[in-house]
Structure formats: C-alpha cells, structure tokens
Enzyme design. Structure first.
Site, PDB file in Angstrom:
ATOM      1  N   LYS A 187       0.839  -1.201   0.000  1.00  0.00           N
ATOM      2  CA  LYS A 187       0.000   0.000   0.000  1.00  0.00           C
ATOM      3  C   LYS A 187       0.880   1.260   0.000  1.00  0.00           C
ATOM      4  O   LYS A 187       0.688   2.163  -0.789  1.00  0.00           O
ATOM      5  CB  LYS A 187      -0.926  -0.021   1.212  1.00  0.00           C
ATOM      6  N   GLU A 232      10.516  -4.705   4.419  1.00  0.00           N
ATOM      7  CA  GLU A 232      10.557  -6.120   4.027  1.00  0.00           C
ATOM      8  C   GLU A 232      10.248  -6.273   2.538  1.00  0.00           C
ATOM      9  O   GLU A 232      10.945  -6.957   1.794  1.00  0.00           O
ATOM     10  CB  GLU A 232       9.523  -6.932   4.826  1.00  0.00           C
ATOM     11  N   GLY A 260      -4.837  -1.475   4.845  1.00  0.00           N
ATOM     12  CA  GLY A 260      -4.036  -2.616   4.390  1.00  0.00           C
ATOM     13  C   GLY A 260      -4.697  -3.953   4.685  1.00  0.00           C
ATOM     14  O   GLY A 260      -4.782  -4.835   3.825  1.00  0.00           O
ATOM     15  N   ARG A 261      -5.199  -4.127   5.896  1.00  0.00           N
ATOM     16  CA  ARG A 261      -5.760  -5.424   6.282  1.00  0.00           C
ATOM     17  C   ARG A 261      -7.152  -5.651   5.711  1.00  0.00           C
ATOM     18  O   ARG A 261      -7.766  -6.683   5.950  1.00  0.00           O
ATOM     19  CB  ARG A 261      -5.737  -5.580   7.802  1.00  0.00           C
ATOM     20  N   GLU A 301      -4.704  -6.179  14.897  1.00  0.00           N
ATOM     21  CA  GLU A 301      -4.191  -4.870  14.465  1.00  0.00           C
ATOM     22  C   GLU A 301      -5.309  -3.831  14.541  1.00  0.00           C
ATOM     23  O   GLU A 301      -5.068  -2.668  14.838  1.00  0.00           O
ATOM     24  CB  GLU A 301      -3.626  -4.958  13.033  1.00  0.00           C
ATOM     25  N   HIS A 337      -5.404 -32.991  17.837  1.00  0.00           N
ATOM     26  CA  HIS A 337      -4.277 -33.847  18.204  1.00  0.00           C
ATOM     27  C   HIS A 337      -3.102 -33.006  18.670  1.00  0.00           C
ATOM     28  O   HIS A 337      -1.957 -33.478  18.687  1.00  0.00           O
ATOM     29  CB  HIS A 337      -3.894 -34.730  17.018  1.00  0.00           C
ATOM     30  N   LYS A 356       9.326  -0.558  14.074  1.00  0.00           N
ATOM     31  CA  LYS A 356       9.916  -0.270  12.756  1.00  0.00           C
ATOM     32  C   LYS A 356      11.050   0.746  12.890  1.00  0.00           C
ATOM     33  O   LYS A 356      12.120   0.592  12.321  1.00  0.00           O
ATOM     34  CB  LYS A 356       8.855   0.323  11.816  1.00  0.00           C
TER      35      LYS A 356
HETATM   36  O1  F6P Z   1       3.264  -2.758   9.774  1.00  0.00           O
HETATM   37  C1  F6P Z   1       1.899  -2.975   9.642  1.00  0.00           C
HETATM   38  C2  F6P Z   1       1.410  -2.659   8.260  1.00  0.00           C
HETATM   39  O2  F6P Z   1       1.405  -1.281   8.075  1.00  0.00           O
HETATM   40  C3  F6P Z   1       0.048  -3.257   8.009  1.00  0.00           C
HETATM   41  O3  F6P Z   1      -0.980  -2.478   8.473  1.00  0.00           O
HETATM   42  C4  F6P Z   1       0.080  -3.442   6.539  1.00  0.00           C
HETATM   43  O4  F6P Z   1      -0.903  -4.337   6.092  1.00  0.00           O
HETATM   44  C5  F6P Z   1       1.478  -3.947   6.341  1.00  0.00           C
HETATM   45  O5  F6P Z   1       2.258  -3.226   7.270  1.00  0.00           O
HETATM   46  C6  F6P Z   1       2.047  -3.801   4.964  1.00  0.00           C
HETATM   47  O6  F6P Z   1       2.032  -2.470   4.554  1.00  0.00           O
HETATM   48  P1  F6P Z   1       2.209  -2.067   3.048  1.00  0.00           P
HETATM   49  O7  F6P Z   1       1.101  -2.689   2.269  1.00  0.00           O
HETATM   50  O8  F6P Z   1       2.172  -0.584   3.005  1.00  0.00           O
HETATM   51  O9  F6P Z   1       3.537  -2.612   2.581  1.00  0.00           O
END
Ligand code: F6P
Length: 516
Positions: A195, A201, A254-255, A340, A371, A482
């Site tokens: 987003k 990452e 995002g979620r 979240e 199990h 972060k």
């Molecule tokens: O660190 C949490 C977050 O901001 C989430 O809310 C989001 O879904 C995820 O990181 C990934 O963010 P992006 O889509 O901006 O890479």
C-alpha cells in the site's frame, strides 16, 4: 450496561449451558444469511444477556457508526480517512461518496484493468518479454498485502486454473530464497504489493527479486514486474511500467485490501469471474450487515458473543477453528484483521480504556488441532471460547465419507466442550464441560461463501471496536518497532552499541562474538 451484564453473569455463572436448552433455544440463539448459519446457543448467553448486549450495541451507537462508514464518513479519525473497503466489493449501482465524489467509477475502472491484465496473463496474451507465457506469479508483500491473497488462494484451490502462485513476505532471506529456488526467472511474473511502497521487508525482497530476474533477462526485467499500491508515484520510481500499476485510495486499509488490487494474485489464479463471485459474497454480507435487524444480524451477534466472552466473562483469548483445511490461513489472517484493528488502549478521544479491548486470536484447522492443543481447551484451567467453522458439503464429492468424518468431529468437539464428563471417578478423566463455542455452518466453501466469511469477520471486528469506542482502522502500534529496527541495523552491522540498554548491548556483543 457492562455492570448490568456482569451482575447478570455473576448471578448465573454456576448454571450449565446444557441446561439452558428448552426446545426453542437453538432457533432463538442462531441466525442465518441464506445457507449460512451462526449458532451461538452453546454459549452462556440467555435471553436477558442477549437483550442487554443488544442494548449495549444500540447505546454505543454501532448502527450510526456503521452507517457513517458506508456513507464515506471519515471514521478513521486519527488518520483523517474514510473507511470504504466495502466500495471495492459494491456490486450495486449505488454511488459511494467520499468528499462529495462518487468513487465507484474509479473502482470499476481499476477492476476492469485488473481483469484485463489477469485474463491476459492467464491466456498467455500478456507474456514475458521473451514471448514465453508466465507460468508462475510471485506476490511480494507483507501483512495486509500478503495475508489476504495467501489465505484466499488456498481457500479457492478448486478454482485455481491459472499460473502457479507463490508468496514472499518475510525479510528473512530464507523465504525468498526458498520460493525462487524452484522457479524459472524467464517465466515468472513478480507482483510487488505494498500500500505504502515503503515497507522495508517488501522493498528489500523486491530488490532481491529484481536482481534475480535481471541476472537471467538483463534489461528486459521490467517486463516481469507489476505493482499494487496506493503510492503510485513510488512504483514509478521503482521502475514499474505504469500500465502494470494498479492503484487504490487511502480509504482502503491494508488489512482490508484483498478485495481490490491487492487481490490481483488471487484473480490471476482463479480468474476474474471467480474473483467477482468472491466480491459478490462480501457485498451480500455488507447488505445483510446494513439492513438486518440487530437481533438477526450475523456480524452484530458474533461481535456481541465476543464482547460477552471478553468483557463479561473475562476470557482473554478466542480460538478460531475451521474444520475446513482450505481455511488453513484464516486464523493468521484474522490475527492481523482483529488484533491490528482492535489492539488499542485508548478510545477515539484519546482517553484510556476502562474495558479490555481486542482479545488474543489464535487457531488452526480441525481435525489437526484436536491432536495438538485441544487437551488444554478441554481440561486446562482457562476457558477458551471456540469458534468453529464447517461446510455441510465438501468440494470433493467422491470423498464424502471423509467429509462426514470431518463434520462429525467438529460437532462432537462442540458437544464435548459443552457437556463434558464431569462425573468421571478419576479426576484425570474429568471433563468439566460448560465451555462455550459458536458454530458457523455453510453449504460449501465457494468463492461467494468465502467472501461472506471474510466480510463477516471484518464487520465483527467493526462491531466490537465500535462498542469499545476505539478507532479500529489505524495501527500506530506497529511504528516504534519499525523505527528502532532502522536504528538497530547499523549496530547489528558493527556500530557502537554503548548507548543501548544493558540487555540489547549484551545481545549485540553476543552476536558479534558468534560472528567473529
Ligand atoms: O506494519 C503494519 C502494516 O502497516 C500493516 O498495516 C500493513 O498491512 C502492512 O504493514 C504492509 O504495509 P504495506 O502494504 O504498506 O507494505
């Protein structure tokens, strides 16, 4: 209202759930949307409790807040944003207004571009620069840019007739290494899903993927990339062709983003029609949530069951137990969606909450969990409310006997939790019972049903958040870690750690010793 609920609970807490059944309880404590049935009769909620819970929802303004969300109000006040993931799955002709503008033409235009792109990839019309069709798609994203598509591609496996789909999320190089190891860069499409297009990452993995593609195709690498983001300018800076960039607005959290461009990998896997059926399922749940009376409204009732267990009974966790192997990643998806969204300690006005907010959400599919951790659910000292999900019919009609076994196990677990075996002579064999659960029973896991399930849980999170008076749509709590990680990197690489706290400095020294 919470006081009244707690007083009622106190006066009835020795009562057994099994004794509440009077012939009418099942119908009175369950609700339906078409084939989908939510049974909450196996909880301690009785008519008085349900009445109080419904009053609570009304008095906390759940309906007004719901209407404000659908109307494009800026209910995400801390970020000054509307909350309109529901517009992405709006299948009606109704406009959706944000700041005086109908957003639906833009939503439809992007969906049309996604469909044309997905179809082109699936049919081989859009191919790698070498002319070879794409055989594999790698979605690089994390959190909401990963968990939804990962879950959905697994859930809709019977409809997967497009290229193979893979997901890379972790910054741990092991993840991308293991995924790319089995792939041919000449026939792989990389989708960078972020987003913000700044997430460390994702951007790190995207660079690694670009080097991997470049090492095979050189300056033709651009033809192997697409991007999904609300920061379209950054995708261009990364070098992705604007015709392969699918943007969305800041009113999609995002979620909550699997319903739009972030769902592109799903669409490539199952095709635009099945993706549309998934959207239609979400939209059906939206209509139900907006129009069904609260006492028959599935998201409202599921939310109130959550409030009862968390705030009234004091149970700090809930287990989500899909007896549906293809919902393997639903618990992980719900962990982000729920924790979240509702892992907050202050109300909308900044005041400290006096009620507990979001519970710990966890789970695994049945029967596997039986199990593993069900021992604790049946005989441990803590009560864990369980949320079962199961389809009446499997997608493998020739394996009906296995599906019967699956359903029998699911129903039996819920029964065992409620009835127990309190009278056993040997204390080690006593099952106290009286442990609550809900059951979501649906005909079959189709794209449409899957859409209803995901939207049901989204709105349940909404209902609980509205009752606590929190903002379920920001996530400031992820920021500190972060920031500190960026500051930590130079120290991990050998910088001076003397200003750090004793433990962190000790760990950095131990790291250096191990690396020496
Ligand atoms: O660190 C949490 C977050 O901001 C989430 O809310 C989001 O879904 C995820 O990181 C990934 O963010 P992006 O889509 O901006 O890479």
């Amino acid at each position: 209202m919470f006081d009244k609920l707690r007083a009622h609970r106190e006066s009835t807490k020795d009562r057994r759930i099994g004794d509440l059944f009077d012939g009418a309880r099942f119908d009175a404590f369950s609700a339906r949307l078409d084939d989908m049935l939510l049974d909450f009769s196996k909880t301690g909620i009785d008519a008085t409790a349900l009445g109080l819970l419904l009053d609570l929802a009304r008095s906390r303004g759940v309906e007004a807040r719901r209407d404000a969300m659908f109307a494009g109000g800026k209910i995400n006040a801390t970020e000054d944003r509307a909350v309109l993931h529901t517009a992405l799955r709006n299948r009606s002709d109704d406009p959706v207004m944000v700041g005086g503008q109908d957003v639906m033409p833009g939503v439809r235009e992007t969906l049309g571009r996604m469909s044309a792109f997905a179809d082109g990839i699936r049919m081989g019309r859009i191919a790698a620069p070498s002319g070879k069709p794409f055989t594999d798609v790698v979605n690089i994203g994390i959190g909401g840019s990963d968990l939804g598509p990962v879950m959905a591609v697994l859930a809709l496996a019977p409809w997967h007739d497009g290229p193979r789909t893979h997901f890379v999320s972790n910054v741990d190089g092991a993840h991308i290494h293991d995924v790319l190891k089995g792939l041919d860069p000449e026939t792989t499409l990389v989708i960078v899903a972020s987003k913000t297009f700044t997430t460390i990452e994702t951007m790190t993995n995207a660079e690694t993927a670009r080097r991997w593609i470049e090492s095979a195709v050189g300056d033709k690498a651009g033809g192997h990339f697409a991007a999904l983001s609300s920061a379209v300018d950054r995708t261009q800076a990364f070098g992705i062709d604007p015709t392969r960039v699918f943007g969305f607005e800041d009113w999609v959290g995002g979620r909550y983003s699997v319903w739009g461009p972030i769902g592109l990998s799903l669409m490539i896997a199952v095709g635009a029609d099945n993706f549309a059926a998934f959207l239609a399922g979400g939209h059906a749940m939206d209509r139900h949530f907006r129009t069904a009376p609260l006492e028959r409204n599935l998201p409202v009732l599921l939310g109130l069951v959550g409030i009862w267990h968390n705030n009234v009974c004091g149970y700090p966790t809930r287990a989500v137990l899909p007896y549906d192997q293809r919902l393997l990643r639903l618990p992980a998806y719900l962990q982000q969606l729920d924790m979240e969204s509702n892992g907050k300690r202050v109300a909308l006005d900044g005041s400290t909450l006096t009620e507990a907010s979001g519970p710990v959400v966890w789970g695994e599919p049945g029967t596997n969990g039986q199990h593993a951790f069900y021992q604790l659910i049946h005989q441990g000292t803590r009560v864990i409310p369980c949320e079962f999900l199961v389809a009446a019919n499997g997608n493998e009609p020739d394996l009906k006997h296995q599906h019967d076994l699956l359903v029998a196990n699911c129903f039996a677990q819920a029964e065992a939790l409620m009835i127990g075996r309190p009278e056993a002579d040997n204390p080690h064999r006593v099952f106290p019972g009286n442990r609550p659960s809900t059951m979501l029973l649906y005909d079959r896991l189709t794209p449409e049903t899957f859409g209803r399930i995901v939207a049901l849980y989204e709105h349940r999170v909404f209902v609980e958040g509205a009752i606590w008076g929190i903002n379920s749509f920001d996530q400031w709590g992820v920021e500190l870690g972060k920031e500190l990680a960026s500051e930590m990197l130079p120290l991990v690489e050998g910088g001076d750690a003397s200003a750090k706290d004793g433990s962190t400095a000790g760990l950095l020294k131990a790291l250096r010793d191990l690396r020496a």
